[in-house]
Design an enzyme around this catalytic site. Structure first.
Site, PDB file in Angstrom:
ATOM      1  CG  PHE A   1      -1.900   1.173   1.169  1.00  0.00           C
ATOM      2  CD1 PHE A   1      -3.126   1.024   0.530  1.00  0.00           C
ATOM      3  CD2 PHE A   1      -1.583   2.411   1.722  1.00  0.00           C
ATOM      4  CE1 PHE A   1      -4.019   2.094   0.457  1.00  0.00           C
ATOM      5  CE2 PHE A   1      -2.480   3.477   1.653  1.00  0.00           C
ATOM      6  CZ  PHE A   1      -3.692   3.313   1.017  1.00  0.00           C
TER       7      PHE A   1
ATOM      8  CE  LYS B   1      -0.451   5.485   7.631  1.00  0.00           C
ATOM      9  NZ  LYS B   1      -1.865   5.773   7.796  1.00  0.00           N
TER      10      LYS B   1
ATOM     11  CG  ASP C   1       5.653   3.641   1.896  1.00  0.00           C
ATOM     12  OD1 ASP C   1       5.640   4.217   3.003  1.00  0.00           O
ATOM     13  OD2 ASP C   1       4.651   3.557   1.161  1.00  0.00           O
TER      14      ASP C   1
HETATM   15  N1  PLP Z   1       2.390   4.312   2.458  1.00  0.00           N
HETATM   16  C1  PLP Z   1       2.058   3.529   3.490  1.00  0.00           C
HETATM   17  C2  PLP Z   1       2.957   2.403   3.856  1.00  0.00           C
HETATM   18  C3  PLP Z   1       0.876   3.752   4.197  1.00  0.00           C
HETATM   19  O1  PLP Z   1       0.544   2.938   5.218  1.00  0.00           O
HETATM   20  C4  PLP Z   1       0.047   4.831   3.814  1.00  0.00           C
HETATM   21  C5  PLP Z   1      -1.231   5.081   4.511  1.00  0.00           C
HETATM   22  O2  PLP Z   1      -1.803   4.239   5.148  1.00  0.00           O
HETATM   23  C6  PLP Z   1       0.441   5.638   2.744  1.00  0.00           C
HETATM   24  C7  PLP Z   1       1.611   5.350   2.082  1.00  0.00           C
HETATM   25  C8  PLP Z   1      -0.410   6.783   2.292  1.00  0.00           C
HETATM   26  O3  PLP Z   1      -0.367   7.828   3.215  1.00  0.00           O
HETATM   27  P1  PLP Z   1      -1.470   8.991   3.154  1.00  0.00           P
HETATM   28  O4  PLP Z   1      -2.785   8.350   3.445  1.00  0.00           O
HETATM   29  O5  PLP Z   1      -1.018   9.969   4.201  1.00  0.00           O
HETATM   30  O6  PLP Z   1      -1.408   9.571   1.774  1.00  0.00           O
END
Ligand code: PLP
Length: 403
Positions: free
Chosen positions: A143, A257, A228
């Protein structure tokens, strides 16, 4: 009195139905206030929060240091323009690079934007250094966010056909299968992007040997290795950054986050040798905005001073032991995760029902799929909070099995 409060909630829910665009099923309550490990709704019900604002409220709800930093900065300078440096931007970039092992920082507001930035940088690297290579390998079940490019990077099976046509140039390979990754590399590949623990995918970690292999493949072909760490970073897994568990450094790392503890903030970090953007390549109205930078600085300073990564490690292990202790009595299997990014499985189709019972009992838990419960409490969680959570979970399982 109670009657009035109930009326307020029903009126708000009616208004929500009328004016808030539907994007997700939400329970019939309205959150009003937060403090530490707890949220309160407009009926005055209190909830012990093991969703942690979706792995965001690293310092708990309404932390004093964030309130102070925001009000101090709001009285000095809220926004200057992305066209100028500002003092909090420089100071936060310096602090973040000094603790992360990276050299340069770009700031945005959401995780998806930070990842977009990483993908742009990888493609810039492909265009400048790899003869125009543009493909990025990501993992099945990963994700990376909800922008169109990040939905294309994401390896969720349910998203495959959604909002077609997708952004071109992403290949998905199964986690911990080095041969599959190797087979996907060609002379158009410029980067590999992975979460070290797949959060939304149900809490699945990459193996050490696999990550070592990815590092080798990237080094061999001059490709970027992107971590990520939007969910895993800033202490969540029991270390300040999840890559420290593996001793393998990325070329690019994204954070989000917990970095703002609730204030919208994200970052893309890289090494000096990949400082490749030219004017116009990347930016954004809110990049490095003073208010966000002051928030990030205060949050990171607090995380470091209180060693909340250490607390995540200790309390995470305590929680794992507690959950494992329940496995003989209740249908809990496969307790897993690192630090305070934890999950366990329940019988197929029961996770949402369990979460609904917990909600009624005053405990918030998250269910990334129909048979998985994820726990991502604030990093300030204590042993008493964990005991309370385990006790509610026990009662909730009792009620579930009685049905
Ligand atoms: N990358 C990871 C690993 C995530 O868990 C998330 C959100 O849950 C995101 C990217 C996307 O972040 P945002 O919702 O702040 O755009």
């Amino acid at each position: 009195m109670i009657q009035t409060e109930k009326t307020i909630t029903s009126a708000l829910l009616e208004q929500a139905e009328k004016s808030v665009l539907f994007t997700a099923k939400r329970p019939n309550l309205v959150m009003e206030r937060g403090q530490g490990m707890y949220l309160w709704d407009t009926d005055g019900n209190r909830y012990l929060d093991f969703v942690g604002g979706w792995a965001v409220a690293s310092l708990g709800h309404s932390p004093a240091v964030l309130q102070e930093a925001l009000s101090r900065q709001a009285g000095t300078l809220v926004h200057a323009s992305p066209g100028y440096f500002n003092r909090p931007m420089i100071e936060f970039a310096e602090l973040l690079t000094s603790v992360s092992g990276m050299d340069k920082a770009f700031f945005a507001s959401s995780g998806a934007e930070a990842n977009e930035s990483a993908i742009k940088l990888a493609r810039k690297h492909g265009s400048v250094n790899l003869g125009g290579a543009y493909e990025i390998i990501t993992l099945t079940n990963s994700f990376h966010g909800r922008s169109l490019a990040m939905m294309s990077a994401t390896g969720k099976e349910q998203w495959k056909e959604l909002f077609a046509p997708k952004v071109d140039g992403f290949k998905h390979v199964p986690i911990n299968d080095l041969d599959a990754c190797f087979a996907a590399v060609n002379n158009q590949t410029c980067a590999i992007m992975v979460e070290l623990v797949q959060g939304e995918g149900g809490v699945h970690a990459v193996d050490e040997a696999y990550l070592y292999g990815l590092r080798k493949i990237c080094d061999m072909y001059g490709m970027l290795l992107i971590f990520d760490e939007i969910q895993t970073g800033l202490g969540r897994t029991g270390k300040l950054f999840a890559y420290e568990h593996y001793g393998i450094q990325p070329d690019v790392m994204t954070l989000g986050k917990g970095i703002g503890a609730g204030f919208p903030l994200s970052a893309m970090l890289t090494k000096s040798k990949y400082d490749l953007f030219e004017p116009g390549d990347q930016g954004g109205t809110y990049t490095g905005a003073p208010l966000a930078m002051a928030a990030g600085h205060a949050v990171l300073t607090e995380l470091l001073e209180r060693n909340l990564a250490g607390n995540a490690d200790v309390q995470g292990k305590y929680l794992v032991r507690g959950l494992q202790g329940l496995t003989s009595e209740y249908p809990i299997t496969n307790v897993r995760g690192k630090g305070l990014l934890l999950a366990f499985d329940t019988p197929e189709g029961t996770a949402a029902e369990l979460a609904a019972i917990c909600l009624r009992m005053g405990l918030l838990i998250n269910t990334p799929n129909s048979s998985t419960v994820r726990l991502v409490p604030p990093l300030i969680v204590t042993q008493q909070d964990n005991d309370q959570m385990l006790s509610i979970l026990r009662r909730a399982f009792g009620e579930l099995s009685a049905r």
